[in-house]
Design an enzyme around this catalytic site. Structure first.
Site, PDB file in Angstrom:
ATOM      1  N   ARG A   1       0.820  -1.212   0.000  1.00  0.00           N
ATOM      2  CA  ARG A   1       0.000   0.000   0.000  1.00  0.00           C
ATOM      3  C   ARG A   1       0.857   1.268   0.000  1.00  0.00           C
ATOM      4  O   ARG A   1       0.354   2.363  -0.253  1.00  0.00           O
ATOM      5  CB  ARG A   1      -0.964  -0.002   1.203  1.00  0.00           C
ATOM      6  CG  ARG A   1      -0.307   0.317   2.522  1.00  0.00           C
ATOM      7  CD  ARG A   1      -1.196  -0.027   3.717  1.00  0.00           C
ATOM      8  NE  ARG A   1      -2.331   0.853   3.838  1.00  0.00           N
ATOM      9  CZ  ARG A   1      -2.378   1.957   4.578  1.00  0.00           C
ATOM     10  NH1 ARG A   1      -1.294   2.355   5.223  1.00  0.00           N
ATOM     11  NH2 ARG A   1      -3.471   2.664   4.664  1.00  0.00           N
ATOM     12  N   TRP A  17      11.816   8.566   6.212  1.00  0.00           N
ATOM     13  CA  TRP A  17      12.827   7.820   6.953  1.00  0.00           C
ATOM     14  C   TRP A  17      12.996   6.401   6.448  1.00  0.00           C
ATOM     15  O   TRP A  17      14.068   5.816   6.601  1.00  0.00           O
ATOM     16  CB  TRP A  17      12.646   7.922   8.460  1.00  0.00           C
ATOM     17  CG  TRP A  17      11.544   7.190   9.168  1.00  0.00           C
ATOM     18  CD1 TRP A  17      10.307   6.893   8.726  1.00  0.00           C
ATOM     19  CD2 TRP A  17      11.622   6.715  10.522  1.00  0.00           C
ATOM     20  NE1 TRP A  17       9.583   6.265   9.713  1.00  0.00           N
ATOM     21  CE2 TRP A  17      10.371   6.138  10.825  1.00  0.00           C
ATOM     22  CE3 TRP A  17      12.607   6.720  11.507  1.00  0.00           C
ATOM     23  CZ2 TRP A  17      10.093   5.572  12.077  1.00  0.00           C
ATOM     24  CZ3 TRP A  17      12.326   6.161  12.740  1.00  0.00           C
ATOM     25  CH2 TRP A  17      11.082   5.599  13.019  1.00  0.00           C
ATOM     26  N   ASN A  66       6.625  13.814   5.007  1.00  0.00           N
ATOM     27  CA  ASN A  66       6.401  12.456   5.483  1.00  0.00           C
ATOM     28  C   ASN A  66       6.535  11.463   4.321  1.00  0.00           C
ATOM     29  O   ASN A  66       7.188  10.427   4.417  1.00  0.00           O
ATOM     30  CB  ASN A  66       5.009  12.398   6.104  1.00  0.00           C
ATOM     31  CG  ASN A  66       4.639  11.063   6.727  1.00  0.00           C
ATOM     32  OD1 ASN A  66       3.886  11.021   7.686  1.00  0.00           O
ATOM     33  ND2 ASN A  66       5.121   9.950   6.207  1.00  0.00           N
ATOM     34  N   ARG A  74       3.471  17.682   7.200  1.00  0.00           N
ATOM     35  CA  ARG A  74       4.365  17.165   8.229  1.00  0.00           C
ATOM     36  C   ARG A  74       5.598  16.533   7.583  1.00  0.00           C
ATOM     37  O   ARG A  74       5.596  16.207   6.402  1.00  0.00           O
ATOM     38  CB  ARG A  74       3.663  16.117   9.092  1.00  0.00           C
ATOM     39  CG  ARG A  74       3.146  14.892   8.312  1.00  0.00           C
ATOM     40  CD  ARG A  74       2.336  13.980   9.219  1.00  0.00           C
ATOM     41  NE  ARG A  74       1.924  12.738   8.579  1.00  0.00           N
ATOM     42  CZ  ARG A  74       0.757  12.544   7.978  1.00  0.00           C
ATOM     43  NH1 ARG A  74      -0.123  13.545   7.896  1.00  0.00           N
ATOM     44  NH2 ARG A  74       0.459  11.374   7.439  1.00  0.00           N
ATOM     45  N   SER A  75       6.633  16.356   8.386  1.00  0.00           N
ATOM     46  CA  SER A  75       7.835  15.678   7.935  1.00  0.00           C
ATOM     47  C   SER A  75       7.896  14.298   8.589  1.00  0.00           C
ATOM     48  O   SER A  75       6.854  13.720   8.939  1.00  0.00           O
ATOM     49  CB  SER A  75       9.082  16.509   8.269  1.00  0.00           C
ATOM     50  OG  SER A  75      10.246  15.947   7.707  1.00  0.00           O
ATOM     51  N   GLN A  76       9.091  13.764   8.728  1.00  0.00           N
ATOM     52  CA  GLN A  76       9.359  12.511   9.426  1.00  0.00           C
ATOM     53  C   GLN A  76      10.750  12.619  10.029  1.00  0.00           C
ATOM     54  O   GLN A  76      11.456  13.610   9.786  1.00  0.00           O
ATOM     55  CB  GLN A  76       9.256  11.302   8.472  1.00  0.00           C
ATOM     56  CG  GLN A  76       7.984  10.501   8.616  1.00  0.00           C
ATOM     57  CD  GLN A  76       8.031   9.159   7.891  1.00  0.00           C
ATOM     58  OE1 GLN A  76       8.861   8.912   7.021  1.00  0.00           O
ATOM     59  NE2 GLN A  76       7.105   8.284   8.237  1.00  0.00           N
ATOM     60  N   PRO A 115      -6.183  12.815   5.307  1.00  0.00           N
ATOM     61  CA  PRO A 115      -6.966  12.291   4.179  1.00  0.00           C
ATOM     62  C   PRO A 115      -6.794  10.796   3.967  1.00  0.00           C
ATOM     63  O   PRO A 115      -7.768  10.094   3.667  1.00  0.00           O
ATOM     64  CB  PRO A 115      -6.426  13.091   2.987  1.00  0.00           C
ATOM     65  CG  PRO A 115      -6.008  14.390   3.587  1.00  0.00           C
ATOM     66  CD  PRO A 115      -5.431  14.033   4.921  1.00  0.00           C
ATOM     67  N   ASP A 169       3.556   5.875  14.487  1.00  0.00           N
ATOM     68  CA  ASP A 169       2.110   6.062  14.496  1.00  0.00           C
ATOM     69  C   ASP A 169       1.419   4.696  14.462  1.00  0.00           C
ATOM     70  O   ASP A 169       1.393   4.075  13.416  1.00  0.00           O
ATOM     71  CB  ASP A 169       1.655   6.959  13.343  1.00  0.00           C
ATOM     72  CG  ASP A 169       2.309   6.610  12.003  1.00  0.00           C
ATOM     73  OD1 ASP A 169       3.439   6.087  11.963  1.00  0.00           O
ATOM     74  OD2 ASP A 169       1.669   6.876  10.977  1.00  0.00           O
ATOM     75  N   GLU A 188       7.002  -5.799   6.599  1.00  0.00           N
ATOM     76  CA  GLU A 188       7.292  -4.468   7.144  1.00  0.00           C
ATOM     77  C   GLU A 188       7.759  -4.544   8.592  1.00  0.00           C
ATOM     78  O   GLU A 188       8.600  -3.764   9.038  1.00  0.00           O
ATOM     79  CB  GLU A 188       6.014  -3.626   7.051  1.00  0.00           C
ATOM     80  CG  GLU A 188       6.096  -2.261   7.669  1.00  0.00           C
ATOM     81  CD  GLU A 188       4.728  -1.621   7.844  1.00  0.00           C
ATOM     82  OE1 GLU A 188       4.667  -0.388   7.848  1.00  0.00           O
ATOM     83  OE2 GLU A 188       3.731  -2.349   7.992  1.00  0.00           O
ATOM     84  N   GLU A 232      -3.440   0.265  12.043  1.00  0.00           N
ATOM     85  CA  GLU A 232      -4.553   0.692  11.194  1.00  0.00           C
ATOM     86  C   GLU A 232      -4.702  -0.140   9.923  1.00  0.00           C
ATOM     87  O   GLU A 232      -5.691   0.005   9.219  1.00  0.00           O
ATOM     88  CB  GLU A 232      -4.358   2.149  10.782  1.00  0.00           C
ATOM     89  CG  GLU A 232      -4.489   3.127  11.919  1.00  0.00           C
ATOM     90  CD  GLU A 232      -4.411   4.571  11.435  1.00  0.00           C
ATOM     91  OE1 GLU A 232      -4.864   5.444  12.179  1.00  0.00           O
ATOM     92  OE2 GLU A 232      -3.912   4.817  10.322  1.00  0.00           O
TER      93      GLU A 232
END
Length: 594
Positions: free
Chosen positions: A180, A187, A224, A233-235, A301, A336, A548, A563
């Site tokens: 996905r 990162w 991100n 946002r970043s990471q 989103p 997250d 992952e 999620e």
């Protein structure tokens, strides 16, 4: 995913569909948030996402909200939006909805094309000379071959008609995580680069770094991920470490010259008022540290239905906006989600990520043996920029002092996140202060792998008295399980908690302890590496794919929670395994089995 969205399904089905569509399509309608939070395309795609969930349901927990905001439009937005409104005027069943999607959208991922890696060799010269065992070598070569699958190019239509895509155009070959995650992530890319370098794909690694440089030059920071909905946002900032890793292998000084202005720009981003906090330690010394603080106050989103479901019991739009901000900020951290960021460790609505000074973020920004401030000083020296070299050496020295003053806990022998609010308060209210006063009670004594990241980032150097304390503390921490380092000691159902083990965290811990050059540290690093390699191999043998994340409790078992369902591919998993094989090798005397 099924756990999170099941209640949302009931709520949505209670609404009249046409009324729901009109509500979602109205400007500024997203959960009472500012209309500046999302683009018109993103707002429209979240309405498609919500409708898809209502019509298609979440059978077997397979519904993925991100799929619908990744849909490339076949026609311009106004035409597609008009067709969507017309669709809503009738009773929408699965057939009608699927027909609408296939008529007006391309499949997510089709805006990427396959890419032929010109520097790829099936068996690169000098590939993993310390890996002697036949099974280990075969495993490594199979992972090496996966770069051909994960390497993509951005199709021309993304550049020519960006208004139809949430995918951001990038100038070079992209190497995606997989499944996905069909776009570049910040990162993740560092560990992908580490793997590419082991595979002798130097040209590809240089191009991949070039994409990150392009993002900084275009947006002022690395988002991100390379989607428009990630621009809030970043990471974790690992660009300079990525540049340094490639330079170490290629000695390509032109890369340093190209990257240097972008590194200065990214440092300015992380030094901005919005992200920095001033704190006075117990000796009266003032320090500056950095926090995550996303620029979003509405649902993400890509997870719109999940975030609105999480916030559904909050009383006011203001409370919901605050929660959406904390959710996005947790996503900026890369963790997250995790109990690490929650006042109530089992309740996502109590996220307070923006009110926490994280050990790992500030360590990444220092990284005396690695990334940003000391790396910029190092690059400045290479380029003959002596004044900048002195300035960034001073920045790094100041941050190291701040990390030791605010995060170090002598009794635990660990570095601990610092909370700007009282965790146990019944009603947490954050008030920005010009300068905070250090209170040891605000250190979070929960144990996470990030408590040991300063070893990797050079805050603690070989020979430092803290080395033995950190090694001893880690051994007693409970983090090391049968198959690797677990992400926390609390089982919450969140994916950045127990029992999951993430490859990037393993790598940081392993390289951190190896970098101590102590007998105990080196032995511990090799032990963790062997556990991780055996577990990765066992799961690959079982399903033929790289995952992952894994379960730290059992050798060769997939991770769980969060999620979405477990993802395969997988960029950083591949990079970590190859890097560990390169560092430690694998002898014929050792079995790679559990």
């Amino acid at each position: 995913m099924a756990r999170t969205v099941s209640a949302m399904a009931m709520a949505l089905r209670a609404l009249d569909l046409f009324a729901l569509l009109l509500l979602l399509l109205l400007p500024g309608s997203i959960s009472g948030a500012s209309t500046n939070d999302t683009t018109p395309l993103e707002s429209f795609l979240t309405s498609v996402q919500s409708t898809a969930f209502q019509v298609l349901g979440n059978e077997n927990g397979t519904f993925d909200p991100k799929y619908y905001v990744d849909l490339p439009l076949k026609q311009d937005l106004e035409v597609t939006k008009s067709a969507f409104v017309n669709l809503s005027r009738s009773n929408i069943d699965k057939g009608k909805f699927n027909g609408f999607v296939s008529e007006h959208f391309d499949v997510p991922g089709t805006d990427l094309g396959d890419y032929n890696l010109s520097d790829f060799a099936n068996t690169p010269e000098g590939f993993l000379p310390k890996v002697k065992d036949a099974s280990a070598r075969e495993f490594a070569l199979k992972i090496h071959s996966l770069w051909k699958v994960l390497a993509k190019k951005i199709k021309r239509e993304v550049v020519e008609k960006p208004q139809r895509h949430t995918l951001l155009p990038l100038p070079n070959v992209v190497v995606i995580p997989g499944s996905r995650f069909r776009e570049v992530y910040y990162w993740d890319t560092y560990w992908i680069i580490r793997g590419l370098l082991v595979s002798k794909l130097y040209e590809t690694a240089t191009s991949v770094v070039g994409n990150l440089i392009y993002l900084v030059n275009t947006y002022g920071f690395v988002p991100n991920g390379a989607r428009s909905y990630y621009l809030n946002r970043s990471q974790p900032p690992l660009l300079s470490e990525s540049v340094k890793a490639v330079y170490a292998e290629t000695k390509n000084k032109s890369l340093i010259e190209e990257a240097f202005p972008a590194l200065l720009k990214e440092h300015s981003f992380w030094s901005s008022y919005r992200l920095t906090v001033h704190i006075r330690d117990g000796h009266g010394v003032k320090h500056v540290l950095t926090r995550y603080n996303a620029n979003l106050y509405s649902p993400r989103p890509e997870s719109y239905i999940v975030d609105t479901d999480t916030a559904k019991n909050l009383g006011s739009s203001q409370e919901k906006s605050k929660l959406y901000h904390q959710i996005a900020t947790a996503a900026e951290s890369g963790w997250d989600f995790s109990s690490r960021w929650m006042a109530n460790r089992l309740n996502r609505t109590t996220l307070v990520t923006a009110y926490i000074l994280p050990v790992d973020l500030n360590s990444f920004l220092l990284q005396a043996s690695s990334s940003m401030e000391n790396n910029i000083a190092y690059f400045a020296k290479l380029l003959g920029k002596k004044e900048l070299q002195r300035r960034f050496h001073k920045h790094a020295t100041s941050r190291k002092a701040a990390i030791n003053a605010v995060f170090w806990n002598e009794e635990m022998g660990q570095y601990l996140d610092y909370w700007l609010v009282k965790r146990n308060a019944t009603d947490i209210e954050f008030k920005q202060q010009k300068i905070y006063s250090f209170d040891k009670q605000n250190q979070n004594t929960d144990v996470f792998p990030s408590n040991f990241f300063p070893l990797w980032c050079g805050v603690v150097r070989p020979g430092d008295e803290k080395v033995s304390k950190l090694v001893s503390s880690f051994k007693k921490s409970g983090l090391l399980l049968a198959a690797g380092v677990v992400t926390s000691l609390r089982e919450t159902g969140e994916q950045w908690d127990y029992p999951n083990a993430w490859p990037n965290l393993q790598h940081i811990i392993i390289e951190g302890f190896a970098g101590t050059r102590s007998v105990e540290g080196l032995a511990l690093a090799e032990d963790i590496s062997q556990r991780w390699l055996k577990s990765s191999y066992a799961e690959f043998q079982r399903i033929g794919k790289m995952l992952e994340k894994l379960d730290a409790r059992y050798c060769g078992r997939s991770g769980l929670g969060g999620e979405y369902n477990p993802q395969t591919g997988f960029g950083w998993s591949n990079g970590v395994v190859l890097s560990l094989f390169e560092k430690f090798g694998w002898s014929t005397k050792s079995k790679l089995t559990c």
